[in-house]
Design a protein around this motif. Structure first.
Motif, PDB file in Angstrom:
ATOM      1  N   CYS A  27      14.198  41.740  21.517  1.00  0.00           N
ATOM      2  CA  CYS A  27      15.563  42.223  21.704  1.00  0.00           C
ATOM      3  C   CYS A  27      15.685  43.641  21.162  1.00  0.00           C
ATOM      4  O   CYS A  27      15.178  43.943  20.081  1.00  0.00           O
ATOM      5  CB  CYS A  27      16.549  41.312  20.972  1.00  0.00           C
ATOM      6  SG  CYS A  27      18.257  41.909  21.035  1.00  0.00           S
ATOM      7  N   LEU A  76      20.999  30.520  26.729  1.00  0.00           N
ATOM      8  CA  LEU A  76      19.542  30.665  26.730  1.00  0.00           C
ATOM      9  C   LEU A  76      18.923  29.269  26.769  1.00  0.00           C
ATOM     10  O   LEU A  76      19.329  28.393  26.011  1.00  0.00           O
ATOM     11  CB  LEU A  76      19.062  31.366  25.459  1.00  0.00           C
ATOM     12  CG  LEU A  76      19.235  32.866  25.358  1.00  0.00           C
ATOM     13  CD1 LEU A  76      18.807  33.342  23.978  1.00  0.00           C
ATOM     14  CD2 LEU A  76      18.456  33.576  26.427  1.00  0.00           C
ATOM     15  N   LEU A 113      19.883  39.928  30.019  1.00  0.00           N
ATOM     16  CA  LEU A 113      18.679  39.122  29.811  1.00  0.00           C
ATOM     17  C   LEU A 113      17.725  39.369  30.971  1.00  0.00           C
ATOM     18  O   LEU A 113      18.111  39.257  32.141  1.00  0.00           O
ATOM     19  CB  LEU A 113      19.022  37.634  29.741  1.00  0.00           C
ATOM     20  CG  LEU A 113      17.835  36.679  29.591  1.00  0.00           C
ATOM     21  CD1 LEU A 113      17.120  36.900  28.252  1.00  0.00           C
ATOM     22  CD2 LEU A 113      18.303  35.228  29.722  1.00  0.00           C
ATOM     23  N   LEU A 150      10.277  36.383  22.884  1.00  0.00           N
ATOM     24  CA  LEU A 150      11.489  37.103  23.248  1.00  0.00           C
ATOM     25  C   LEU A 150      11.592  38.323  22.355  1.00  0.00           C
ATOM     26  O   LEU A 150      11.343  38.233  21.145  1.00  0.00           O
ATOM     27  CB  LEU A 150      12.723  36.225  23.066  1.00  0.00           C
ATOM     28  CG  LEU A 150      14.064  36.856  23.426  1.00  0.00           C
ATOM     29  CD1 LEU A 150      14.960  35.825  24.112  1.00  0.00           C
ATOM     30  CD2 LEU A 150      14.772  37.420  22.209  1.00  0.00           C
ATOM     31  N   TRP A 153      10.377  37.478  27.690  1.00  0.00           N
ATOM     32  CA  TRP A 153      11.830  37.650  27.763  1.00  0.00           C
ATOM     33  C   TRP A 153      12.234  38.914  27.017  1.00  0.00           C
ATOM     34  O   TRP A 153      11.726  39.189  25.925  1.00  0.00           O
ATOM     35  CB  TRP A 153      12.555  36.451  27.147  1.00  0.00           C
ATOM     36  CG  TRP A 153      12.325  35.189  27.903  1.00  0.00           C
ATOM     37  CD1 TRP A 153      11.385  34.223  27.643  1.00  0.00           C
ATOM     38  CD2 TRP A 153      13.012  34.756  29.079  1.00  0.00           C
ATOM     39  NE1 TRP A 153      11.470  33.234  28.580  1.00  0.00           N
ATOM     40  CE2 TRP A 153      12.456  33.529  29.476  1.00  0.00           C
ATOM     41  CE3 TRP A 153      14.061  35.288  29.829  1.00  0.00           C
ATOM     42  CZ2 TRP A 153      12.909  32.820  30.586  1.00  0.00           C
ATOM     43  CZ3 TRP A 153      14.510  34.579  30.937  1.00  0.00           C
ATOM     44  CH2 TRP A 153      13.938  33.366  31.298  1.00  0.00           C
ATOM     45  N   TYR A 154      13.174  39.656  27.607  1.00  0.00           N
ATOM     46  CA  TYR A 154      13.706  40.881  27.000  1.00  0.00           C
ATOM     47  C   TYR A 154      15.220  40.789  27.003  1.00  0.00           C
ATOM     48  O   TYR A 154      15.845  40.612  28.045  1.00  0.00           O
ATOM     49  CB  TYR A 154      13.236  42.103  27.786  1.00  0.00           C
ATOM     50  CG  TYR A 154      13.642  43.442  27.201  1.00  0.00           C
ATOM     51  CD1 TYR A 154      13.500  43.715  25.850  1.00  0.00           C
ATOM     52  CD2 TYR A 154      14.139  44.449  28.014  1.00  0.00           C
ATOM     53  CE1 TYR A 154      13.849  44.945  25.323  1.00  0.00           C
ATOM     54  CE2 TYR A 154      14.493  45.683  27.494  1.00  0.00           C
ATOM     55  CZ  TYR A 154      14.339  45.929  26.150  1.00  0.00           C
ATOM     56  OH  TYR A 154      14.689  47.151  25.617  1.00  0.00           O
ATOM     57  N   LEU A 155      15.814  40.875  25.830  1.00  0.00           N
ATOM     58  CA  LEU A 155      17.261  40.815  25.666  1.00  0.00           C
ATOM     59  C   LEU A 155      17.735  42.195  25.238  1.00  0.00           C
ATOM     60  O   LEU A 155      17.218  42.768  24.275  1.00  0.00           O
ATOM     61  CB  LEU A 155      17.604  39.773  24.599  1.00  0.00           C
ATOM     62  CG  LEU A 155      19.036  39.298  24.495  1.00  0.00           C
ATOM     63  CD1 LEU A 155      19.481  38.588  25.772  1.00  0.00           C
ATOM     64  CD2 LEU A 155      19.176  38.355  23.305  1.00  0.00           C
ATOM     65  N   GLU A 211      13.721  38.543  32.528  1.00  0.00           N
ATOM     66  CA  GLU A 211      12.538  37.683  32.490  1.00  0.00           C
ATOM     67  C   GLU A 211      11.376  38.428  33.123  1.00  0.00           C
ATOM     68  O   GLU A 211      11.543  39.107  34.144  1.00  0.00           O
ATOM     69  CB  GLU A 211      12.796  36.385  33.253  1.00  0.00           C
ATOM     70  CG  GLU A 211      11.606  35.438  33.234  1.00  0.00           C
ATOM     71  CD  GLU A 211      11.860  34.147  33.990  1.00  0.00           C
ATOM     72  OE1 GLU A 211      11.041  33.228  33.836  1.00  0.00           O
ATOM     73  OE2 GLU A 211      12.859  34.057  34.731  1.00  0.00           O
ATOM     74  N   TYR A 244      10.125  43.276  34.588  1.00  0.00           N
ATOM     75  CA  TYR A 244      11.305  42.529  34.183  1.00  0.00           C
ATOM     76  C   TYR A 244      12.300  42.439  35.331  1.00  0.00           C
ATOM     77  O   TYR A 244      12.607  43.429  35.988  1.00  0.00           O
ATOM     78  CB  TYR A 244      11.981  43.172  32.962  1.00  0.00           C
ATOM     79  CG  TYR A 244      11.235  42.879  31.686  1.00  0.00           C
ATOM     80  CD1 TYR A 244      11.093  41.578  31.233  1.00  0.00           C
ATOM     81  CD2 TYR A 244      10.670  43.897  30.945  1.00  0.00           C
ATOM     82  CE1 TYR A 244      10.398  41.296  30.071  1.00  0.00           C
ATOM     83  CE2 TYR A 244       9.979  43.633  29.773  1.00  0.00           C
ATOM     84  CZ  TYR A 244       9.849  42.327  29.347  1.00  0.00           C
ATOM     85  OH  TYR A 244       9.161  42.051  28.200  1.00  0.00           O
TER      86      TYR A 244
END
Length: 184
Positions: free
Chosen positions: A106, A167, A145, A104, A132-134, A147, A153
């Motif tokens: 962020c 999450l 969020l 992940l 995952w990118y927050l 995926e 994404y």
């Protein structure tokens, strides 16, 4: 030393970039070009610390590590410094983390680099295969969020103030914009 780096006018290799060692500037390498941003604001840093604190228990339970502002090699010659990453077990003494260890990533949007986080880095992270990118957006007080699905994404959720993001991957955590963001 910094002026000599920026005044050279030629692409920089990853080896040259890493030879710079630690600098006071936040310097990233994008395909031979250096990208420099000012130091984050105190608000930005409070958000980053609070998010890391909220993710730490779930990460520990899953055998993962939460880190702030570390070098991540997305591919040779492309090294970013995300605001926060969740990784598998890594060598904590290496100066660069390979993208394959990052589960992940962020970014916390700052007015000075909003387009970079929303477009350029999002694209680079997807190409590198980060699952995952927050994206934390302090101005709108939201958390987005994403995926990775088929190399791109896909937005999974948008969490606004008063709501809660649950999450489940790559760790279990509950995050609320209200808990992250200092009063406006």
């Amino acid at each position: 030393m910094t002026s000599a780096i920026f005044g050279r006018g030629t692409p920089m290799t990853e080896e040259e970039f890493l030879a710079l060692g630690e600098t006071s500037e936040r310097v990233e390498l994008f395909d031979g070009s250096l990208y420099v941003t000012p130091a984050p604001t105190p608000r930005h840093q409070v958000i980053s610390r609070r998010l890391a604190n909220l993710l730490d228990p779930g990460a520990a339970k899953a055998g993962l590590i939460v880190m702030e502002a570390v070098n991540v090699r997305l591919q040779p010659g492309r090294i970013t410094i995300p605001d926060l990453v969740v990784t598998t077990e890594i060598d904590l003494d290496e100066s660069v983390i390979d993208a394959g260890a990052v589960l992940l990533v962020c970014e916390i949007i700052s007015p000075s680099n909003a387009a970079t986080d929303r477009v350029l880095k999002m694209h680079y992270y997807a190409v590198a295969g980060l699952p995952w990118y927050l994206l934390v957006e302090p101005e709108t007080r939201t958390i987005r969020l994403f995926e990775l699905v088929s190399g791109h994404y896909k937005e999974q959720s948008v969490t606004g103030e008063g709501a809660v993001l649950h999450l489940n991957e790559p760790l279990d955590a509950v995050v609320s914009p209200t808990d992250l963001l200092p009063p406006a």
